[in-house]
Design a protein around this motif. Structure first.
Motif, short mmCIF file in Angstrom:
data_model
loop_
_atom_site.label_atom_id
_atom_site.label_comp_id
_atom_site.label_asym_id
_atom_site.label_seq_id
_atom_site.Cartn_x
_atom_site.Cartn_y
_atom_site.Cartn_z
N VAL A 222 -3.31 31.70 76.34
CA VAL A 222 -2.56 31.36 74.53
C VAL A 222 -1.64 31.94 75.02
CG1 VAL A 222 -4.22 33.40 73.04
CG2 VAL A 222 -3.58 31.57 72.61
N GLU A 223 -0.80 31.61 73.65
CA GLU A 223 0.49 31.52 73.37
C GLU A 223 0.35 31.24 71.76
OE1 GLU A 223 3.21 30.11 75.78
OE2 GLU A 223 3.03 31.76 76.38
N VAL A 224 1.51 30.93 71.12
CA VAL A 224 1.86 30.88 69.31
C VAL A 224 2.33 30.08 70.11
CG1 VAL A 224 3.34 30.40 67.09
CG2 VAL A 224 2.03 32.75 68.54
N GLY A 225 2.35 28.39 69.94
CA GLY A 225 2.92 26.73 69.66
C GLY A 225 2.08 26.25 71.16
N LYS A 226 1.86 27.10 71.88
CA LYS A 226 1.43 26.19 72.90
C LYS A 226 0.12 25.59 72.19
CE LYS A 226 -1.13 26.46 77.20
NZ LYS A 226 -1.05 27.77 78.66
N GLN A 227 0.43 23.76 73.03
CA GLN A 227 -0.56 22.98 72.40
C GLN A 227 -1.88 22.36 73.16
OE1 GLN A 227 2.31 18.79 72.43
NE2 GLN A 227 3.12 20.13 70.74
N TYR A 228 -2.40 21.74 72.65
CA TYR A 228 -3.85 21.57 72.90
C TYR A 228 -4.23 20.47 72.60
CZ TYR A 228 -4.01 26.82 74.61
OH TYR A 228 -3.69 28.17 74.83
N LYS A 229 -5.33 19.69 73.32
CA LYS A 229 -5.68 18.27 73.38
C LYS A 229 -7.70 19.06 72.50
CE LYS A 229 -3.56 14.80 75.49
NZ LYS A 229 -4.63 13.27 76.61
N GLY A 230 -8.17 18.66 71.53
CA GLY A 230 -9.23 19.63 71.45
C GLY A 230 -10.08 18.59 70.63
N VAL A 231 -11.47 19.01 70.20
CA VAL A 231 -12.28 17.35 69.69
C VAL A 231 -12.65 18.59 69.01
CG1 VAL A 231 -14.54 16.99 69.92
CG2 VAL A 231 -13.10 17.32 72.33
N VAL A 232 -12.61 17.77 67.94
CA VAL A 232 -13.29 18.50 66.32
C VAL A 232 -14.53 18.82 66.33
CG1 VAL A 232 -14.10 17.64 63.46
CG2 VAL A 232 -11.18 17.50 64.97
N LYS A 233 -14.92 19.84 66.28
CA LYS A 233 -16.77 19.95 66.19
C LYS A 233 -17.18 20.29 64.93
CE LYS A 233 -17.60 20.45 70.58
NZ LYS A 233 -17.69 19.79 71.03
N SER A 234 -16.78 20.86 63.85
CA SER A 234 -17.20 20.52 62.38
C SER A 234 -16.21 20.09 61.34
CB SER A 234 -17.90 21.50 62.67
OG SER A 234 -17.39 22.19 62.94
N LEU A 235 -16.65 20.39 60.13
CA LEU A 235 -15.64 20.26 59.03
C LEU A 235 -16.29 21.03 58.18
CD1 LEU A 235 -15.07 15.95 58.86
CD2 LEU A 235 -13.75 17.93 60.24
N THR A 236 -15.17 21.90 57.46
CA THR A 236 -15.72 22.01 56.24
C THR A 236 -15.11 22.17 54.96
OG1 THR A 236 -14.43 24.24 56.72
CG2 THR A 236 -16.86 24.13 57.13
N GLY B 38 -11.15 23.58 55.59
CA GLY B 38 -10.82 22.78 57.54
C GLY B 38 -11.68 22.71 58.22
N ALA B 39 -10.96 22.16 59.57
CA ALA B 39 -12.14 22.06 60.88
C ALA B 39 -12.05 22.70 61.82
CB ALA B 39 -10.85 20.11 60.93
N PHE B 40 -13.00 23.09 62.31
CA PHE B 40 -13.29 23.56 63.60
C PHE B 40 -12.67 22.80 64.85
CE2 PHE B 40 -14.81 26.50 60.79
CZ PHE B 40 -14.52 27.84 61.01
N VAL B 41 -12.39 23.20 65.79
CA VAL B 41 -11.61 22.27 66.65
C VAL B 41 -11.90 23.22 68.07
CG1 VAL B 41 -9.36 20.84 68.03
CG2 VAL B 41 -9.92 21.41 65.48
N ASP B 42 -12.39 22.68 69.22
CA ASP B 42 -13.14 23.37 69.94
C ASP B 42 -11.46 22.85 71.16
OD1 ASP B 42 -13.48 23.93 72.98
OD2 ASP B 42 -15.10 23.12 72.97
N VAL B 43 -10.97 23.95 71.52
CA VAL B 43 -9.24 24.05 71.89
C VAL B 43 -10.15 24.66 74.02
CG1 VAL B 43 -8.09 23.63 70.53
CG2 VAL B 43 -9.05 25.98 71.26
N GLY B 44 -11.47 24.38 74.87
CA GLY B 44 -12.26 25.08 76.01
C GLY B 44 -12.44 26.06 75.80
N GLY B 45 -13.89 25.66 74.84
CA GLY B 45 -14.72 26.64 74.93
C GLY B 45 -13.96 28.27 73.71
N VAL B 46 -12.76 28.01 73.01
CA VAL B 46 -12.89 28.84 71.43
C VAL B 46 -13.01 27.56 70.77
CG1 VAL B 46 -11.33 29.94 71.07
CG2 VAL B 46 -11.93 30.50 73.35
#
Length: 454
Positions: free
Chosen positions: A286-300, A303-311
């Motif tokens: 991981v590094e600042v600015g790095k892009q990921y394809k994630g899946v939205v797991k929950s909303l509050t 904000g939104a919590f997004v799975d970006v590879g197990g995290v």
């Protein structure tokens, strides 16, 4: 919560289950009011004709007529003397009714095909509801109903088999008088798969299967023809996830319990292991600015919590849109696959902050590039204040027309001249990008007579 019984009773029921699938009739010896005996009777009756006798005197010889194989079982507390008495009585009836040659011929005639036997058969004809097969080594004709060919409720028989196909099947029911047997492919696959499932339970091997159905307790997965129950708590990684969406999916799982007909599995144990490897890879790269394809797991609300590879990273509500939004659901929903980038991260506390809105979509960048100072345009009034009116230049950006810039004539009250929704012609007179403030003028668009210059 699981129902439990003593080992002796459980073992006796399992033996009755197996025996009743191989016999034409079953005799259950024990008291008519014994709970254990009545349970054995119920188990045996699932697969064949079954009766309960308390003593040898209750055994009706006529009931044994036409049976090639008769199974006998008894309650765990039934005295051995009574069991022996019933067995002797049955043996005498057979000797009295049939000669040795007749018994031998009857045995040979029925030995080839019996309930529970695995046979090879060749498809003779196919219809939408069943297929007709010839059983190898027997004069019997077999019928395989569609429900015994596949667990898939949408399957079509013509897509599963064709004339001439050779199949391995299990005999479900025999009919010696008519020479027609009911056979099953799904039960053959279940018997074959049961061995693999049992070994997987011992070795912890990861298996694959298709989720067939969901109920209040969890989901049922077809693993090599074996029905494996996965409790709700073991189906998904998060409690708030909709586990019913697993129906129809191909999943990986481990078998956690295999005892008789009770087979239990876990999907999230496999998912957890896979996520662990993903997390390790994520934190290593991981590094600042790095892009990921994630899946939205929950909303509050924030904000939104997004799975970006197990995290799971948090995309704050302010990072979802350049416009002011009241809730993240205005932009994304659970299950959406979105592109995000890392704004900051804390490996020690395992926290990641994500961004979603793109710089190229920044309305202030568009304003700077597309609307230079001095531009005139028509826009709607979105709010009225004592000192002027705010006009919507573009989504996310409003400019102020000061009360002194509304007209060439003196304006004492803004609401006397303008109201929300009015379309007005304005001129962009100044922009402070640092403070995000814009000045507009209606007066600058008027000629000396107070009319629109255009």
């Amino acid at each position: 919560m699981f129902d439990t019984i003593c080992n002796a009773t459980w073992a006796r029921q399992q033996e009755a289950e197996d025996l009743s699938q191989k016999c034409d009739h079953m005799v259950v010896i024990g008291g008519h009011h014994s709970s254990n005996t009545q349970k054995l009777l119920q188990v045996a009756a699932r697969h064949t004709k079954a009766i309960n006798v308390e003593t040898a005197d209750e055994l009706d010889p006529a009931w044994l007529a036409g049976a090639a194989r008769v199974g006998v079982t008894a309650g765990a507390s039934t005295p051995s003397s009574i069991i022996e008495e019933v067995l002797n009585s049955m043996s005498e009836e057979i000797r009295d009714d049939m000669s040795f040659e007749e018994m031998l011929k009857a045995t040979e005639a029925n030995a080839n095909v019996y309930t529970g036997k695995i046979v090879k058969a060749k498809v003779i004809s196919v219809s939408p509801t069943e297929c007709i097969v010839g059983v190898d080594g027997s004069k019997h004709t077999g019928i395989v109903p569609l429900r015994e060919m596949s667990h898939d409720p949408n399957a079509k028989m013509e897509d599963l088999v064709k004339e001439g196909d050779e199949l391995d099947l299990v005999v479900v029911k025999t009919n010696d008088q008519e020479g027609v047997d009911t056979l099953s492919r799904v039960r053959f696959e279940a018997q074959k798969g049961m061995k693999d499932v049992s070994e997987a339970a011992e070795n912890g091997t990861v298996m694959e299967g298709d989720v067939m159905e969901a109920n209040k307790g969890g989901v049922v997965v077809n693993v090599k023809g074996v029905r494996v129950f996965v409790p709700r708590s073991q189906a998904t990684m998060r409690r708030d996830e909709d586990y019913t969406k697993l129906v129809g999916q191909h999943v990986q799982l481990v078998i956690t319990e295999c005892a008789g007909r009770k087979i239990v599995g876990s999907i999230n144990k496999v998912t957890a292991e896979a996520n662990k490897a993903k997390r390790e890879e994520f934190w290593a790269n991981v590094e600042v600015g790095k892009q990921y394809k994630g899946v939205v797991k929950s909303l509050t609300s924030y904000g939104a919590f997004v799975d970006v590879g197990g995290v799971d990273g948090l995309c704050h509500i302010s990072e979802l849109s350049w416009n002011n939004i009241k809730h993240p659901s205005e932009v994304v929903k659970v299950g959406d696959e979105i592109e995000v980038y890392v704004k900051s991260y804390d490996p020690e506390n395992q926290k990641v902050s994500l961004g979603y809105k793109k710089e190229e979509d920044n309305p202030w960048v568009k304003l700077e590039n597309e609307v230079p100072v001095g531009t005139e345009f028509t826009a709607p009034v979105v709010s009225i204040t004592k000192f002027g009116a705010f006009v919507r230049i573009m989504p996310g950006i409003d400019g102020l027309v000061h009360i002194s810039e509304i007209s060439n004539e003196r304006v004492n009250k803004v609401s006397d001249v303008l109201k929300v929704g009015d379309e007005v012609r304005v001129k962009l007179t100044a922009v402070d990008f640092d403070r995000k403030r814009i000045s507009l003028s209606m007066k600058a668009c008027l000629d000396e007579n107070g009319e629109d210059a255009e």
